[in-house]
Design a protein around this motif. Structure first.
Motif, PDB file in Angstrom:
ATOM      1  N   TYR A  38      -0.247   4.284  -0.338  1.00  0.00           N
ATOM      2  CA  TYR A  38      -0.833   5.347   0.658  1.00  0.00           C
ATOM      3  C   TYR A  38      -2.074   4.804   1.076  1.00  0.00           C
ATOM      4  O   TYR A  38      -2.500   3.874   0.608  1.00  0.00           O
ATOM      5  CB  TYR A  38      -0.955   6.581  -0.065  1.00  0.00           C
ATOM      6  CG  TYR A  38      -1.628   6.383  -1.555  1.00  0.00           C
ATOM      7  CD1 TYR A  38      -3.007   6.430  -1.493  1.00  0.00           C
ATOM      8  CD2 TYR A  38      -0.919   6.199  -2.756  1.00  0.00           C
ATOM      9  CE1 TYR A  38      -3.523   6.083  -2.567  1.00  0.00           C
ATOM     10  CE2 TYR A  38      -1.684   6.003  -3.929  1.00  0.00           C
ATOM     11  CZ  TYR A  38      -2.922   6.064  -3.820  1.00  0.00           C
ATOM     12  OH  TYR A  38      -3.811   5.800  -4.874  1.00  0.00           O
ATOM     13  N   THR A  39      -2.680   5.314   2.189  1.00  0.00           N
ATOM     14  CA  THR A  39      -4.003   5.100   2.497  1.00  0.00           C
ATOM     15  C   THR A  39      -4.719   6.323   2.606  1.00  0.00           C
ATOM     16  O   THR A  39      -4.588   7.360   2.172  1.00  0.00           O
ATOM     17  CB  THR A  39      -3.813   4.662   4.095  1.00  0.00           C
ATOM     18  OG1 THR A  39      -3.324   5.649   4.983  1.00  0.00           O
ATOM     19  CG2 THR A  39      -3.359   3.485   4.131  1.00  0.00           C
ATOM     20  N   PHE A  40      -6.246   5.814   2.630  1.00  0.00           N
ATOM     21  CA  PHE A  40      -7.083   7.164   2.501  1.00  0.00           C
ATOM     22  C   PHE A  40      -7.648   7.492   3.800  1.00  0.00           C
ATOM     23  O   PHE A  40      -8.069   6.791   4.740  1.00  0.00           O
ATOM     24  CB  PHE A  40      -8.420   6.562   1.433  1.00  0.00           C
ATOM     25  CG  PHE A  40      -7.941   6.348   0.271  1.00  0.00           C
ATOM     26  CD1 PHE A  40      -7.679   7.467  -0.822  1.00  0.00           C
ATOM     27  CD2 PHE A  40      -7.843   4.947  -0.180  1.00  0.00           C
ATOM     28  CE1 PHE A  40      -7.314   7.365  -2.067  1.00  0.00           C
ATOM     29  CE2 PHE A  40      -7.497   4.909  -1.702  1.00  0.00           C
ATOM     30  CZ  PHE A  40      -7.155   5.880  -2.548  1.00  0.00           C
TER      31      PHE A  40
ATOM     32  N   LYS B 253       0.821  -1.188  -0.041  1.00  0.00           N
ATOM     33  CA  LYS B 253       0.051  -0.163   0.117  1.00  0.00           C
ATOM     34  C   LYS B 253       0.917   1.066   0.116  1.00  0.00           C
ATOM     35  O   LYS B 253       1.468   1.629   0.916  1.00  0.00           O
ATOM     36  CB  LYS B 253      -0.935  -0.115   1.148  1.00  0.00           C
ATOM     37  CG  LYS B 253      -1.937  -0.921   1.173  1.00  0.00           C
ATOM     38  CD  LYS B 253      -2.876  -0.954   2.478  1.00  0.00           C
ATOM     39  CE  LYS B 253      -4.091  -1.890   2.358  1.00  0.00           C
ATOM     40  NZ  LYS B 253      -4.949  -1.745   3.654  1.00  0.00           N
TER      41      LYS B 253
ATOM     42  N   ASN C  71     -12.004  11.395   4.797  1.00  0.00           N
ATOM     43  CA  ASN C  71     -12.660  12.437   3.800  1.00  0.00           C
ATOM     44  C   ASN C  71     -12.079  12.214   2.332  1.00  0.00           C
ATOM     45  O   ASN C  71     -12.371  12.730   1.592  1.00  0.00           O
ATOM     46  CB  ASN C  71     -12.421  13.815   4.212  1.00  0.00           C
ATOM     47  CG  ASN C  71     -13.067  14.235   5.432  1.00  0.00           C
ATOM     48  OD1 ASN C  71     -14.148  13.850   5.820  1.00  0.00           O
ATOM     49  ND2 ASN C  71     -12.310  14.946   6.265  1.00  0.00           N
ATOM     50  N   GLY C  72     -11.300  10.773   2.467  1.00  0.00           N
ATOM     51  CA  GLY C  72     -10.513  10.312   1.018  1.00  0.00           C
ATOM     52  C   GLY C  72      -9.414  10.922   0.762  1.00  0.00           C
ATOM     53  O   GLY C  72      -9.146  10.829  -0.470  1.00  0.00           O
ATOM     54  N   GLU C  73      -8.933  11.840   1.547  1.00  0.00           N
ATOM     55  CA  GLU C  73      -7.480  12.383   1.319  1.00  0.00           C
ATOM     56  C   GLU C  73      -6.442  11.503   1.456  1.00  0.00           C
ATOM     57  O   GLU C  73      -6.563  10.400   2.266  1.00  0.00           O
ATOM     58  CB  GLU C  73      -7.313  13.615   2.346  1.00  0.00           C
ATOM     59  CG  GLU C  73      -6.899  13.015   3.787  1.00  0.00           C
ATOM     60  CD  GLU C  73      -8.220  12.849   4.726  1.00  0.00           C
ATOM     61  OE1 GLU C  73      -8.295  12.975   5.897  1.00  0.00           O
ATOM     62  OE2 GLU C  73      -9.309  12.949   3.779  1.00  0.00           O
ATOM     63  N   LYS C  74      -5.393  11.582   0.544  1.00  0.00           N
ATOM     64  CA  LYS C  74      -4.385  10.480   0.746  1.00  0.00           C
ATOM     65  C   LYS C  74      -3.215  10.670   1.945  1.00  0.00           C
ATOM     66  O   LYS C  74      -2.798  11.888   2.159  1.00  0.00           O
ATOM     67  CB  LYS C  74      -3.399  10.608  -0.716  1.00  0.00           C
ATOM     68  CG  LYS C  74      -4.159  10.080  -1.702  1.00  0.00           C
ATOM     69  CD  LYS C  74      -3.563  10.231  -2.965  1.00  0.00           C
ATOM     70  CE  LYS C  74      -4.174   9.725  -4.355  1.00  0.00           C
ATOM     71  NZ  LYS C  74      -3.310   9.584  -5.635  1.00  0.00           N
ATOM     72  N   HIS C  75      -2.979   9.563   2.490  1.00  0.00           N
ATOM     73  CA  HIS C  75      -1.781   9.716   3.446  1.00  0.00           C
ATOM     74  C   HIS C  75      -0.762   8.681   3.247  1.00  0.00           C
ATOM     75  O   HIS C  75      -0.934   7.687   3.074  1.00  0.00           O
ATOM     76  CB  HIS C  75      -2.369   9.288   4.958  1.00  0.00           C
ATOM     77  CG  HIS C  75      -3.477  10.252   5.400  1.00  0.00           C
ATOM     78  ND1 HIS C  75      -3.394  11.598   5.675  1.00  0.00           N
ATOM     79  CD2 HIS C  75      -4.978  10.164   5.461  1.00  0.00           C
ATOM     80  CE1 HIS C  75      -4.288  12.069   6.227  1.00  0.00           C
ATOM     81  NE2 HIS C  75      -5.255  11.049   5.970  1.00  0.00           N
TER      82      HIS C  75
ATOM     83  N   ASN D   3      -4.369   2.249  -4.379  1.00  0.00           N
ATOM     84  CA  ASN D   3      -3.428   2.601  -3.650  1.00  0.00           C
ATOM     85  C   ASN D   3      -2.518   1.262  -3.412  1.00  0.00           C
ATOM     86  O   ASN D   3      -1.792   1.164  -2.600  1.00  0.00           O
ATOM     87  CB  ASN D   3      -3.766   3.082  -2.334  1.00  0.00           C
ATOM     88  CG  ASN D   3      -4.685   2.011  -1.552  1.00  0.00           C
ATOM     89  OD1 ASN D   3      -5.373   1.363  -2.183  1.00  0.00           O
ATOM     90  ND2 ASN D   3      -4.577   2.246  -0.322  1.00  0.00           N
TER      91      ASN D   3
END
Length: 230
Positions: free
Chosen positions: A140-142, A138, A145-149, A196
């Motif tokens: 990134y994760t979501f 992975k 609110n759907g934002e990327k981390h 992702n």
């Protein structure tokens, strides 16, 4: 006075850790035994179609998931496939990529290096092995609110997890091999994985065929793989 079972560090709970300690002689003995046992592990391409219970696969994946990871993000998904139709689709797609690799992507030196291993573009083990475990990393994760981390040290983290998975497979009396058809985008599509996730490694898992044969290879000795600064 007994130590507390937990403390708070920067507002986060940390629990007491108790290591299992051994004498030096016990540690030497255990380290030798573990090496000798793990040294028996081999990459096997001759699989039996003998069933393997899902409970075993569950346990193997949970063992892999004990691996350390960057900021403890555990940036992996392990997809376990036993469905015969899906395994056939995976084999077909993998062999398309393998054919292209062997005929056009590999240089002559690479092909020469592979000769002692007896590999080719045909991958029947993808259908014969009762399970295929595909490790996805992975990137990134979501958030809510759907934002990327972004995740951290993703390749290192999943690489360690896969190493532990391979050891767990050996420990269960099963065999596997590391299969990395390149590119592996077809796995994301066939398994309907989210954007992702990226396929990292495919491991067929099962019992060895009787008889099974593996290349007569030797591993490097300590002085070839280690440098000591004392």
């Amino acid at each position: 006075m007994k130590s507390p079972d937990h403390i708070m560090i920067k507002g986060y709970k940390h629990v007491s850790f108790e290591a299992e300690l051994f004498s030096e002689q016990e540690s030497i003995k255990k380290s030798i035994a573990f090496h000798d046992w793990l040294d028996k592990r081999r990459s096997v391409r001759d699989f039996s179609d003998r069933p393997v219970s899902k409970q075993i696969i569950d346990n193997l994946i949970m063992t892999a998931s004990t691996a350390p990871s960057g900021a403890h993000k555990q940036p992996w998904t392990f997809c376990a496939v036993s469905n015969p139709t899906l395994k056939t689709e995976i084999r077909k797609a993998a062999e398309i990529e393998e054919k292209e690799t062997y005929e056009h992507r590999m240089g002559e030196r690479w092909k020469k290096d592979l000769e002692p291993l007896g590999t080719d573009m045909h991958k029947p083990f993808l259908e014969i092995a009762p399970w295929l475990i595909i490790a996805f990393k992975k990137a990134y994760t979501f958030g809510e609110n759907g934002e990327k981390h972004n995740n951290y040290y993703v390749n290192e983290s999943i690489g360690i997890a896969c190493g532990m998975l391979i050891s767990a497979i050996h420990n269960a009396g099963l065999v596997t091999l590391t299969h990395t058809p390149s590119p592996m985008n077809f796995l994301t599509k066939l398994l309907n994985r989210p954007s992702n996730e990226r396929a990292f490694l495919l491991l067929p898992v099962g019992y060895p065929k009787n008889p099974a044969y593996v290349p007569d290879i030797k591993r490097k000795q300590l002085d070839e793989v280690a440098v000591f600064y004392e």
